[in-house]
Structure formats: C-alpha cells, structure tokens
Scaffold this motif. Structure first.
Motif, PDB file in Angstrom:
ATOM      1  N   TYR A 242     -45.055 -22.716  -0.590  1.00 24.42           N
ATOM      2  CA  TYR A 242     -45.172 -24.052  -0.795  1.00 24.42           C
ATOM      3  C   TYR A 242     -44.974 -24.574  -2.175  1.00 24.42           C
ATOM      4  CZ  TYR A 242     -46.725 -24.961   4.021  1.00 24.42           C
ATOM      5  OH  TYR A 242     -46.837 -25.311   5.145  1.00 24.42           O
TER       6      TYR A 242
ATOM      7  N   LEU B  19     -37.755 -27.619  12.225  1.00 22.91           N
ATOM      8  CA  LEU B  19     -37.698 -27.156  13.648  1.00 22.91           C
ATOM      9  C   LEU B  19     -38.805 -27.972  14.525  1.00 22.91           C
ATOM     10  CD1 LEU B  19     -35.857 -25.425  15.793  1.00 22.91           C
ATOM     11  CD2 LEU B  19     -37.860 -23.634  15.469  1.00 22.91           C
ATOM     12  N   ALA B  20     -40.122 -28.274  13.770  1.00 16.92           N
ATOM     13  CA  ALA B  20     -41.089 -28.765  14.543  1.00 16.92           C
ATOM     14  C   ALA B  20     -40.793 -30.308  14.525  1.00 16.92           C
ATOM     15  CB  ALA B  20     -42.626 -28.675  13.567  1.00 16.92           C
ATOM     16  N   GLN B  21     -39.966 -30.779  13.655  1.00 14.96           N
ATOM     17  CA  GLN B  21     -39.583 -32.299  13.922  1.00 14.96           C
ATOM     18  C   GLN B  21     -38.598 -32.442  15.089  1.00 14.96           C
ATOM     19  OE1 GLN B  21     -37.752 -33.668  10.160  1.00 14.96           O
ATOM     20  NE2 GLN B  21     -39.290 -32.627   8.836  1.00 14.96           N
TER      21      GLN B  21
ATOM     22  N   ALA C 161     -38.400 -21.273  18.340  1.00 17.28           N
ATOM     23  CA  ALA C 161     -39.428 -21.277  17.036  1.00 17.28           C
ATOM     24  C   ALA C 161     -39.598 -19.666  16.620  1.00 17.28           C
ATOM     25  CB  ALA C 161     -41.013 -21.732  17.434  1.00 17.28           C
ATOM     26  N   ARG C 162     -39.773 -18.853  17.731  1.00 22.07           N
ATOM     27  CA  ARG C 162     -39.734 -17.289  17.217  1.00 22.07           C
ATOM     28  C   ARG C 162     -38.611 -16.846  16.707  1.00 22.07           C
ATOM     29  NH1 ARG C 162     -41.209 -15.894  22.510  1.00 22.07           N
ATOM     30  NH2 ARG C 162     -43.398 -16.775  22.301  1.00 22.07           N
TER      31      ARG C 162
ATOM     32  N   HIS D  75     -38.685 -30.201  17.566  1.00 17.71           N
ATOM     33  CA  HIS D  75     -39.695 -30.357  18.951  1.00 17.71           C
ATOM     34  C   HIS D  75     -40.359 -31.502  19.152  1.00 17.71           C
ATOM     35  CE1 HIS D  75     -39.668 -25.583  18.514  1.00 17.71           C
ATOM     36  NE2 HIS D  75     -38.639 -25.878  18.848  1.00 17.71           N
TER      37      HIS D  75
ATOM     38  N   ASN E  80     -46.121 -31.070   9.238  1.00 17.90           N
ATOM     39  CA  ASN E  80     -45.454 -29.904   9.227  1.00 17.90           C
ATOM     40  C   ASN E  80     -45.259 -29.473   7.692  1.00 17.90           C
ATOM     41  OD1 ASN E  80     -44.932 -30.586  11.984  1.00 17.90           O
ATOM     42  ND2 ASN E  80     -43.088 -31.737  11.506  1.00 17.90           N
TER      43      ASN E  80
ATOM     44  N   ARG F 171     -38.681 -24.153  23.585  1.00 15.74           N
ATOM     45  CA  ARG F 171     -39.340 -24.395  22.527  1.00 15.74           C
ATOM     46  C   ARG F 171     -39.741 -23.268  21.553  1.00 15.74           C
ATOM     47  NH1 ARG F 171     -44.384 -26.781  22.510  1.00 15.74           N
ATOM     48  NH2 ARG F 171     -44.085 -27.020  24.582  1.00 15.74           N
ATOM     49  N   LYS F 172     -40.632 -22.546  22.465  1.00 13.23           N
ATOM     50  CA  LYS F 172     -41.074 -21.296  21.827  1.00 13.23           C
ATOM     51  C   LYS F 172     -40.056 -20.068  21.222  1.00 13.23           C
ATOM     52  CE  LYS F 172     -46.034 -20.995  23.835  1.00 13.23           C
ATOM     53  NZ  LYS F 172     -46.764 -20.001  24.294  1.00 13.23           N
TER      54      LYS F 172
ATOM     55  N   LEU G  70     -48.382 -17.443   1.677  1.00 12.47           N
ATOM     56  CA  LEU G  70     -47.996 -18.804   2.104  1.00 12.47           C
ATOM     57  C   LEU G  70     -47.908 -19.876   1.097  1.00 12.47           C
ATOM     58  CD1 LEU G  70     -47.057 -20.443   4.639  1.00 12.47           C
ATOM     59  CD2 LEU G  70     -49.249 -20.773   5.160  1.00 12.47           C
ATOM     60  N   TRP G  71     -48.781 -19.753   0.302  1.00 16.50           N
ATOM     61  CA  TRP G  71     -49.165 -20.800  -0.777  1.00 16.50           C
ATOM     62  C   TRP G  71     -48.029 -20.922  -1.829  1.00 16.50           C
ATOM     63  CZ3 TRP G  71     -49.562 -19.709  -5.968  1.00 16.50           C
ATOM     64  CH2 TRP G  71     -50.191 -18.318  -6.253  1.00 16.50           C
TER      65      TRP G  71
ATOM     66  N   ILE H 165     -55.124 -22.353   3.102  1.00 17.14           N
ATOM     67  CA  ILE H 165     -54.477 -21.971   1.979  1.00 17.14           C
ATOM     68  C   ILE H 165     -55.369 -22.123   0.780  1.00 17.14           C
ATOM     69  CG2 ILE H 165     -52.629 -22.607   0.258  1.00 17.14           C
ATOM     70  CD1 ILE H 165     -51.005 -23.283   2.782  1.00 17.14           C
TER      71      ILE H 165
ATOM     72  N   GLN I 103     -54.947 -22.208  -2.549  1.00 13.05           N
ATOM     73  CA  GLN I 103     -54.476 -23.093  -3.615  1.00 13.05           C
ATOM     74  C   GLN I 103     -53.020 -23.159  -3.751  1.00 13.05           C
ATOM     75  OE1 GLN I 103     -54.632 -21.445  -7.476  1.00 13.05           O
ATOM     76  NE2 GLN I 103     -54.450 -19.474  -6.920  1.00 13.05           N
TER      77      GLN I 103
ATOM     78  N   GLY J 188     -44.209 -18.649  17.897  1.00 15.70           N
ATOM     79  CA  GLY J 188     -43.691 -19.735  18.475  1.00 15.70           C
ATOM     80  C   GLY J 188     -44.420 -21.049  18.657  1.00 15.70           C
TER      81      GLY J 188
ATOM     82  N   MET K 238     -45.490 -21.325  11.905  1.00 16.17           N
ATOM     83  CA  MET K 238     -44.763 -21.125  13.245  1.00 16.17           C
ATOM     84  C   MET K 238     -45.505 -19.633  13.346  1.00 16.17           C
ATOM     85  SD  MET K 238     -43.234 -23.199  15.132  1.00 16.17           S
ATOM     86  CE  MET K 238     -42.386 -24.774  15.053  1.00 16.17           C
TER      87      MET K 238
ATOM     88  N   GLY L 131     -39.236 -23.608   9.668  1.00 20.38           N
ATOM     89  CA  GLY L 131     -40.279 -23.836  10.801  1.00 20.38           C
ATOM     90  C   GLY L 131     -40.649 -25.639  11.048  1.00 20.38           C
ATOM     91  N   ALA L 132     -40.843 -26.136   9.644  1.00 22.94           N
ATOM     92  CA  ALA L 132     -41.075 -27.333   9.685  1.00 22.94           C
ATOM     93  C   ALA L 132     -39.962 -28.268  10.200  1.00 22.94           C
ATOM     94  CB  ALA L 132     -41.365 -27.797   8.349  1.00 22.94           C
TER      95      ALA L 132
ATOM     96  N   GLU M 158     -39.033 -17.429  12.928  1.00 19.43           N
ATOM     97  CA  GLU M 158     -40.143 -17.209  12.279  1.00 19.43           C
ATOM     98  C   GLU M 158     -39.917 -16.365  11.052  1.00 19.43           C
ATOM     99  OE1 GLU M 158     -43.274 -17.011  15.547  1.00 19.43           O
ATOM    100  OE2 GLU M 158     -42.950 -15.150  14.905  1.00 19.43           O
TER     101      GLU M 158
ATOM    102  N   PHE N 252     -48.871 -25.404   7.080  1.00 19.83           N
ATOM    103  CA  PHE N 252     -48.187 -25.291   8.428  1.00 19.83           C
ATOM    104  C   PHE N 252     -47.349 -23.983   8.691  1.00 19.83           C
ATOM    105  CE2 PHE N 252     -44.213 -25.764  11.031  1.00 19.83           C
ATOM    106  CZ  PHE N 252     -44.784 -26.461  12.214  1.00 19.83           C
TER     107      PHE N 252
END
Lengths: 440, 166
Positions: A280, A300-302, A86-87, A304, B115, A82-83, A276-277, B99, B101, B92, B89, A297-298, A90, B87
């Motif tokens: 999105y 993959l999380a599903q 994910a790595r 996982h 997620n 799993r790790k 990061l924002w 965040i 905004q 791992g 990663m 990643g999202a 990334e 979300f």
C-alpha cells in the motif's frame, strides 16, 4: 432480545447457518405435507397415479428439471468465473506501468491480452527497483508470440514467484532459452523463433535468426500464463535490436540489477513486497503523474462489482423462469386432475373422504415437483461442469464452478413455494361434482 | 426609468446577499468534511449505511508535514474496535485483512477507499443510516486526528462531495 438472537446467529459456523437456512426454506413443504396427509395414507394411490400416467409425469419432471438446472447452473457458473479470474490474479501483488488505463494494463499483464501501451523508462524503473521496500521488481515485456502462445520477457525470479518449482527441466540461463507454460505443446529441447505481435496481426518471420530453446516447463497455474512461453527479458530486448539492460562487458548477465543506461523500457513491472502494508505504501509512492501503480485484485473487484449486478439480473431471470415454469406446471396439474377426475369421483363414491382426495392430488403434485427439482440439481451439476470446461478453454482461466449453498437455497425456496401453490389444483380436484364426473 | 434601475439594483443586491449566504453555508459544509492536526489533513471521511455490526470507513489523507508519519488505526465512540485493514484476494474471494501500519511520505497522500485500505469498525453500537454522521479518531504515530464521518447510501462508492475542491 433481537440483538441477542443476532449475536447468537453471527456466532454460528457458516455451514451451520447455511444448513439452518436450507431447513427453514424447506420447512413449509414438510409443514404443509404433514397437515395435508395427517390421518391418511395416500402414498399407494399416489404411486399408482404416477405409474398410470408415467410418460406425462416424466414430461412434467423434465420440464421442472431443465428449468431448475438452467437457473442454478447460470448462478454457479458466474461464481466460478469470478473466483477463477481472481485466483489467476492472486500472484500479481502490485503492477507499476506508465500512466494509462488500469483495466487495459490488467488484461495485458495478468491475463496476457496484449495492447499497445507506453513503456516505463529506465529512470522510473530504477525508482521502483531501488525502493528499499521492494523485494522484487520484475519486468513483464509482452508483445511477441509463437504459434498463438504469447512470448513474454521477464526474470527467473518472476517464474519462481508465479509457479514455484518447475515440473520439467530448469530455468533459463541464457537469453535464448525459454520456459514453457504447462499447456504449451512444445516439448523440452524444441526450438522456435518468435513472431512479432500477437494474433492475426503477428508478423511471421520478423525475428528469424533469433532462435529460442525450451529448457523448462512450469506447473499449471490455472491462468493464461499456462499457455505462455517465458523468455529472459534480455532476449526480448535483443530480438528487437535494443540494448539488453546490461553494459557491454556484462552482456551475458540475466536478471536484475539492470543498468539504467542500457535499459530500453518495459510495458509493466510486477512489484512485490514482503508485507501487505508495504504494498500500500508503494502504491501510494508510485502513483504519480509519470507512473501508475495498481492492485490487480482491486481493479478486478471493481469489475466483479459490475458482474455482481449481472449476477443479480441473472438471479432474477432464473427466478422468473422458475415462476413461469411453476405457473405452467400448476396449469398442467389442473388439466391432469381433470384427466383422472372420473377415478377420483369413483373413489369418492366408494366412500373416500374429500380430504383424502385432496391429499392424494396434493401428494401427487408435490412428488412431481420434488422429483423434478432434485433432477434439476443433477442437470445443473452436469451443465456447470460442461460449461466450466468450455469457458476454461476459451479464456485460459481455470474455471472450477460447483453447485453451492446458494443454489440449494434457491431450489429449496422453489420447492416450498410450488408445493404450497399446489394446494390450488388439489382444492379444485376436491371440489369437483362427483356425479357429473362419474357420468362423464 | 429610475424605477427600473432601482428594481435591477434591488434584485442584484438580493442575489449578492443570497450568494454570500450560500458561500458561507458552503464553507461550513466543507468544514464539516475535513480536519487537520499534527500536519495531517483529512478530507471526506465516509462509510456506507448498514444494519450490520461492522462498517468500513474511507478517507483521503495528506501528510503536510516534513517527516514520514504512520497511520496505525483508530477509535470511535460508536464501535468497540477500529482496525486498519487492507483489501486482498484470497482463494478467489475478496477479504479485508488487518494491517499494522501504513507510512505516508512527507507531502504524500494516502487514500483509504473501497477495494483498498480502510478503517474497519467492529461492534457497532447502532445501525448507520444514510445522512447521519459520527466522529472517528484516526490514530497516527505522531498523534490523533478527529474526523467527522458521513454515512452514505449502502451501495455508495465514494463520498457524496468527492471531487469538490477544499
């Protein structure tokens, strides 16, 4: 009161919490041991019993060790896989592609398991690349291969993002140069012609006449990209007889900006923003009827979370296996105590108290269980290393599984449960008829 | 014959009344899952039942105004803080990081979902049980949106009404 305790617990460092859990799980062993052996020194006799029946004891220890080793090994391996997966994902912040299956595109663009997917055309690529929030929009054009290694068309910027500085050579500067992944066996200067397609269905010689030269090598990334050969996306378009993304007067140019008029399309685009924002916001903007955008990643999380269900099943199986082994060990201990019942009866006849015999038998059983469990951790440690190596070879994903607190807790729980149950054979041995055993 | 017709009419009348009552109830039910203010429409806010002191709130948002708005966070009477998180990663491991905004384009949609983006409630005053609800004030640069939040099962992946048209 309860809330205060909960707050106090939450404030503790994770390692301290894990250590306390381990001690709590082992506590029944020490409490029972202390109570059973209180006032006596049965250890010399336990040592003698262990030596007298050493081969039988060894079989018991091995049985427990293999059971514990398989249990902890399976759980640690699942966590490692799993790790590792994910790595490997990334570096892939946001993938934009033509509408379709996110999972198919995840496997194709991140884990290089190519599938036939529709292309993102020039207009849509331009929408993505020209967005002011986008720092990098790198085409990922897969579908060709050489000697089993995927040949992927992309940009030099993507290589720097994925792997950092090269360990050998330099980045490509013409459409016929290539950068090899860390695990590609071709040395610098090697020349090759890519096959059209991947795997058994690849068409050998389909691109003869288009020769690429390896000019650089990436450091290991722990992902399937270590076995890939990266070429300029312009080179991929050219070998397929398509425009190379740039107008004729700039046909030697590599990388962005691409001219929409000469952009043939790409299966996927890696999009990166500084914040990061922004990613999105970009995902929200690029999720349309004619495009899809997703975070690997999202997705993959599903996947996982499905693996999490499997992990629960595996944990239950591991516990069940150990319960079965426990039942077998206890039955075996009852038989063993019958084996040396005459000696115990002699001990009683010489004046040893019943509780001393009880402590000897329990101590003997507890020693077998504790030694077997410790050996089980060793078996698990070795098994995890070997299985990780095999899984890494098969999947090209660096799996670095290690035993952790979860496994230690599992083994501690197993030891405590079993040594408490070992009171039963000790009680049965203590309750035997001394005269009958002496005459036997 | 006349008696049969009367019975049929009676049954139809009852069915129609029940249907109207059902529609009214359904409309109320829908109203309990949506909110609108300052040109922003929120739908199906939900969280998972928990005994922990933190929880994630998810919601479907639509910017029905003609200008970009920015989601910045929230407030709730049952939590010490409400933070906008995303979300990610890391090494791992799945983590949610704060965040500052997220912009929502005019006529654009933004789904806060597992997620992905979420509003993280920290310092919950009480455990959250399945079936109950509470209010969260979702904060935008243009104003606030009071939103009822439905508590779903602890392993839920979506609002129990997800997919219903409103």
């Amino acid at each position: 009161m309860f809330e205060t305790m909960a707050d106090l617990w939450q404030a503790l460092p994770p390692t301290f919490q894990d250590t306390l859990w381990l001690l709590a799980l082992l506590a029944p062993t020490f409490i029972v041991g202390g109570m059973v052996c209180k006032g006596y020194r049965p250890f010399g006799l336990i040592g003698a019993l262990l030596w007298r029946y050493r081969w039988t004891n060894l079989v018991f220890i091995l049985l427990i060790a293999v059971s514990v080793g398989i249990g902890v090994g399976l759980i640690a391996q699942e966590r490692g896989l799993r790790k590792g997966s994910a790595r490997a994902a990334e570096k892939f912040d946001l993938i934009v592609a033509a509408p379709g299956s996110e999972i198919t595109m995840l496997f194709a663009s991140v884990y290089l398991r190519p599938s036939d997917v529709p292309l993102l055309d020039a207009t849509r690529f331009q929408n993505v690349a020209s967005n002011p929030r986008v720092d990098m929009a790198a085409p990922i054009a897969f579908g060709d291969s050489y000697a089993g290694a995927p040949v992927v068309g992309t940009t030099a910027e993507f290589i720097s993002h994925l792997a950092g500085n090269l360990v050998e050579g330099r980045l490509f500067q013409t459409s016929t140069e290539a950068v090899a992944g860390a695990a590609v066996s071709l040395p610098l200067g090697s020349q090759f012609s890519p096959d059209h397609g991947v795997g058994d269905g690849a068409e050998h010689g389909a691109h003869d006449g288009h020769v690429n030269t390896i000019v650089g090598r990436m450091p290991p990334t722990g992902s399937p990209w270590d076995k890939a050969i990266l070429v300029p996306v312009e080179g991929v378009w050219e070998v397929h007889g398509l425009p190379n993304g740039h107008p004729p007067h700039a046909s030697d140019r590599l990388g962005p900006p691409f001219d929409p008029e000469f952009f043939p399309g790409t299966p996927a685009v890696l999009v990166r923003a500084q914040e990061l924002w922004s990613n999105y916001a970009l995902r929200s903007e690029f999720t349309r009827d004619d495009m899809m955008a997703f975070f690997p990643g999202a997705v993959l999380a599903q996947l996982h979370s499905v693996m999490g269900d499997i992990r629960q099943v595996m944990s239950v199986m591991a516990v069940l296996t150990q319960v079965l082994v426990t039942a077998g060990v206890l039955t075996g201990l009852i038989v063993l105590t019958r084996l040396f019942s005459r000696r115990l009866a002699l001990l009683r006849a010489l004046g040893a108290p019943r509780r001393f015999v009880f402590s000897v038998v329990w101590g003997y059983a507890a020693t077998l269980i504790a030694t077997g469990s410790l050996a089980g951790l060793m078996v698990g440690w070795v098994a995890v290393g070997q299985i990780s190596r095999i899984v890494s070879q098969r999947t090209d994903i660096l799996v670095n599984a290690q035993l952790g607190w979860a496994e230690l807790h599992l083994v501690a729980g197993f030891v405590s449960l079993t040594v408490v149950l070992a009171l039963l054979p000790a009680f049965l041995a203590m309750s035997r008829n001394v005269l009958a055993d002496l005459r036997a | 014959m006349r008696r049969s017709i009367l019975i049929i009419l009676g049954v139809l009348s009852l069915t129609s009344t029940a249907s109207l009552a059902g529609d009214h109830h359904h409309a109320n039910d829908h109203a309990a899952h949506e909110a609108a203010a300052h040109g922003i429409h929120g739908l199906h806010a939900w969280t998972r039942a928990t005994d922990d002191d933190h929880a994630l709130v998810f919601v479907e948002l639509k910017n029905e105004s003609d200008h970009e708005v920015h989601l910045t966070g929230g407030h709730s009477a049952i939590a010490e803080t409400v933070t906008l998180v995303g979300f990610q990663m890391q090494e791992g491991e799945a983590v949610y990081v704060p965040i500052p905004q997220v912009p929502v384009q005019p006529e654009g949609e933004l789904d806060l979902m597992p997620n992905g983006l979420a509003l993280q409630l920290d310092g919950l005053a009480r455990p959250l049980a399945k079936g109950e609800s509470f209010e969260v004030e979702i904060v935008f640069d243009q104003g606030h949106l009071m939103m009822p939040v439905q508590v779903e099962a602890n392993n839920a992946t979506q609002h129990s009404h997800a997919g219903h048209m409103h």
